[in-house]
Write an enzyme that holds these catalytic residues in place. Structure first.
Site, PDB file in Angstrom:
ATOM      1  N   GLU A   1      -6.494 -10.544  -0.382  1.00 10.19           N
ATOM      2  CA  GLU A   1      -7.215 -10.218   0.858  1.00 10.19           C
ATOM      3  C   GLU A   1      -8.710 -10.091   0.586  1.00 10.19           C
ATOM      4  O   GLU A   1      -9.362  -9.128   0.994  1.00 10.19           O
ATOM      5  CB  GLU A   1      -6.687  -8.904   1.460  1.00 10.19           C
ATOM      6  CG  GLU A   1      -5.197  -8.917   1.728  1.00 10.19           C
ATOM      7  CD  GLU A   1      -4.663  -7.644   2.372  1.00 10.19           C
ATOM      8  OE1 GLU A   1      -5.467  -6.826   2.874  1.00 10.19           O
ATOM      9  OE2 GLU A   1      -3.435  -7.460   2.385  1.00 10.19           O
TER      10      GLU A   1
ATOM     11  N   GLU B   1       0.804  -1.225   0.000  1.00  8.54           N
ATOM     12  CA  GLU B   1       0.000   0.000   0.000  1.00  8.54           C
ATOM     13  C   GLU B   1       0.840   1.280   0.000  1.00  8.54           C
ATOM     14  O   GLU B   1       0.698   2.132   0.875  1.00  8.54           O
ATOM     15  CB  GLU B   1      -0.937  -0.007   1.220  1.00  8.54           C
ATOM     16  CG  GLU B   1      -1.851  -1.219   1.217  1.00  8.54           C
ATOM     17  CD  GLU B   1      -2.648  -1.397   2.506  1.00  8.54           C
ATOM     18  OE1 GLU B   1      -2.553  -0.532   3.398  1.00  8.54           O
ATOM     19  OE2 GLU B   1      -3.359  -2.409   2.616  1.00  8.54           O
TER      20      GLU B   1
HETATM   21  O1  9MR Z   1      -6.797  -7.341   9.278  1.00  8.49           O
HETATM   22  C1  9MR Z   1      -5.745  -6.546   9.804  1.00  8.49           C
HETATM   23  C2  9MR Z   1      -6.147  -5.914  11.124  1.00  8.49           C
HETATM   24  O2  9MR Z   1      -6.381  -6.915  12.090  1.00  8.49           O
HETATM   25  C3  9MR Z   1      -5.055  -4.958  11.589  1.00  8.49           C
HETATM   26  O3  9MR Z   1      -5.498  -4.256  12.738  1.00  8.49           O
HETATM   27  C4  9MR Z   1      -4.698  -3.960  10.488  1.00  8.49           C
HETATM   28  C5  9MR Z   1      -3.504  -3.077  10.878  1.00  8.49           C
HETATM   29  O4  9MR Z   1      -2.322  -3.799  10.907  1.00  8.49           O
HETATM   30  O5  9MR Z   1      -4.366  -4.631   9.295  1.00  8.49           O
HETATM   31  C6  9MR Z   1      -5.398  -5.449   8.806  1.00  8.49           C
HETATM   32  O6  9MR Z   1      -4.989  -6.050   7.592  1.00  8.49           O
HETATM   33  C7  9MR Z   1      -4.712  -5.147   6.516  1.00  8.49           C
HETATM   34  C8  9MR Z   1      -3.600  -5.740   5.698  1.00  8.49           C
HETATM   35  O7  9MR Z   1      -2.467  -5.985   6.496  1.00  8.49           O
HETATM   36  C9  9MR Z   1      -3.221  -4.835   4.541  1.00  8.49           C
HETATM   37  N1  9MR Z   1      -4.361  -4.510   3.731  1.00  8.49           N
HETATM   38  C10 9MR Z   1      -5.535  -4.029   4.449  1.00  8.49           C
HETATM   39  C11 9MR Z   1      -5.919  -4.987   5.567  1.00  8.49           C
HETATM   40  C12 9MR Z   1      -7.170  -4.503   6.270  1.00  8.49           C
HETATM   41  O8  9MR Z   1      -6.939  -3.288   6.891  1.00  8.49           O
END
Ligand code: 9MR
Length: 343
Positions: free
Chosen positions: A254, A152
């Site tokens: 995802e 990202e």
């Molecule tokens: O699902 C993840 C959540 O539990 C965490 O709090 C968050 C921050 O680290 O990240 C979420 O996963 C993300 C992923 O790592 C990258 N793409 C977006 C996902 C959803 O926010």
């Protein structure tokens, strides 16, 4: 299951001292479609799901009995445990304990791992970034089939961070030093429909990294969509063919589809089913798209909870009690090459 068969199973469980599952647990985990087997039968590497071992999901018997079956999920992505804040909680202090647990769980349950992820902090200094990337790649080595190197890094206006190429270079050097074959990916959201972000991925990230060296293998299309806003198969095909033209592999990394309001209405569930169907359909049609991963598969453990997302949620294929939504039927149907009966 017939009564006689049920009793025979119970007798075996008692004789072997195994915990007896509740009826709903047996039911859901035995009727859950074998998504991984279906995807692999059509030439894909896997159908998988993320898991967050820091959440209560791992203590949920019904949930874990589904997750554990390699016929259902042949791949996993650590939802959180390999992120910088877990693996290097203080500058220069590394802790791979929780990530190691995810690797162990994957191994026990016959799953490949997409390791997620090395870098997303835009401000990260090059020196710290190089140390972090090298240490983490060296630690997990070939336990990772592939890696999200940069996550990202593009803003909505297409602007991006300069350090991306360095991150990929450091990652490739670390992989080569191990003499390993670990696929290196750029991973992002809202890159499923033609537009500013996709143009920036193509013109900036991929082109820049490729012209600096052979550092990037693929694009991770996160695929966080909603019941009312999701890409068409045509849009997905257009975007995927652009990535593929540049020689890159593609993973759906995802996948989840939030309902804008919860509890998800009947029409919301229909839109949700269509969104899941479209994404998987496009991947199945694209040779370079080799794997698909849910961002969890039960509403209870998905990141989009109504309380923190203006009422949006219910984003996975199972309700909190592990019963199936139309979306799960849609996923099974598209993997079988059938039209969608619930969309
Ligand atoms: O699902 C993840 C959540 O539990 C965490 O709090 C968050 C921050 O680290 O990240 C979420 O996963 C993300 C992923 O790592 C990258 N793409 C977006 C996902 C959803 O926010």
């Amino acid at each position: 299951m017939s009564l006689r068969k049920t009793l025979a199973v119970l007798a075996t469980l008692i004789a072997t001292g195994t915990a007896i599952p509740t009826p709903s647990q047996t039911e859901t985990s035995s009727s859950f479609p074998h998504l991984n087997e279906l995807a692999q039968a059509k030439g894909k590497l896997w159908f998988g799901s993320s898991i967050d071992t820091t959440s209560d999901s791992v203590k949920d018997d019904t949930y874990i009995s589904i997750f554990n079956q390699s016929a259902i999920f042949g791949q996993t992505t650590p939802g959180n445990t390999m992120k910088w804040d877990y693996t290097e909680p203080q500058n220069g202090v590394f802790d791979f304990t929780l990530g190691d647990e995810t690797i162990a769980l994957a191994k026990q349950t016959g799953k490949k791992v997409r390791c997620h992820h090395l870098v997303w902090t835009k401000e990260t200094l090059l020196g710290a970034m190089k140390t972090h990337i090298t240490k983490e790649i060296t630690h997990y080595g070939s336990n990772c089939y592939s890696r999200d190197v940069v996550n990202e890094a593009i803003n909505y206006d297409g602007s991006y961070t300069d350090n991306i190429t360095y991150a990929f270079q450091y990652a490739r050097e670390a992989v080569q030093a191990l003499n390993a074959d670990i696929k290196l990916f750029y991973n992002d959201y809202q890159i499923s429909q033609p537009g500013t972000k996709v143009t920036s991925v193509l013109n900036n990230i991929i082109t820049n990294v490729q012209s600096a060296g052979d550092y990037i293998d693929g694009i991770g299309m996160e695929s966080h969509h909603s019941d009312t806003f999701y890409p068409t198969v045509k849009e997905l095909n257009t975007v995927m063919s652009e990535y593929a033209k540049l020689g890159l592999g593609i993973h759906i990394t995802e996948l989840d589809v939030a309902c804008e309001s919860t509890p998800c209405s009947t029409s919301g569930q229909t839109g949700q089913a269509q969104a899941f169907y479209n994404v998987i359909h496009a991947c199945m049609e694209t040779a370079k798209c080799t794997g698909m991963t849910f961002w969890d598969f039960n509403d209870k453990y998905n990141w989009i909870q109504p309380s923190t997302n203006d009422g949006a949620g219910d984003a996975t294929v199972l309700w909190e009690n592990c019963t199936a939504k139309p979306a799960l039927t849609a996923v099974e149907e598209v993997l079988r090459g059938e039209s969608c009966s619930v969309c």
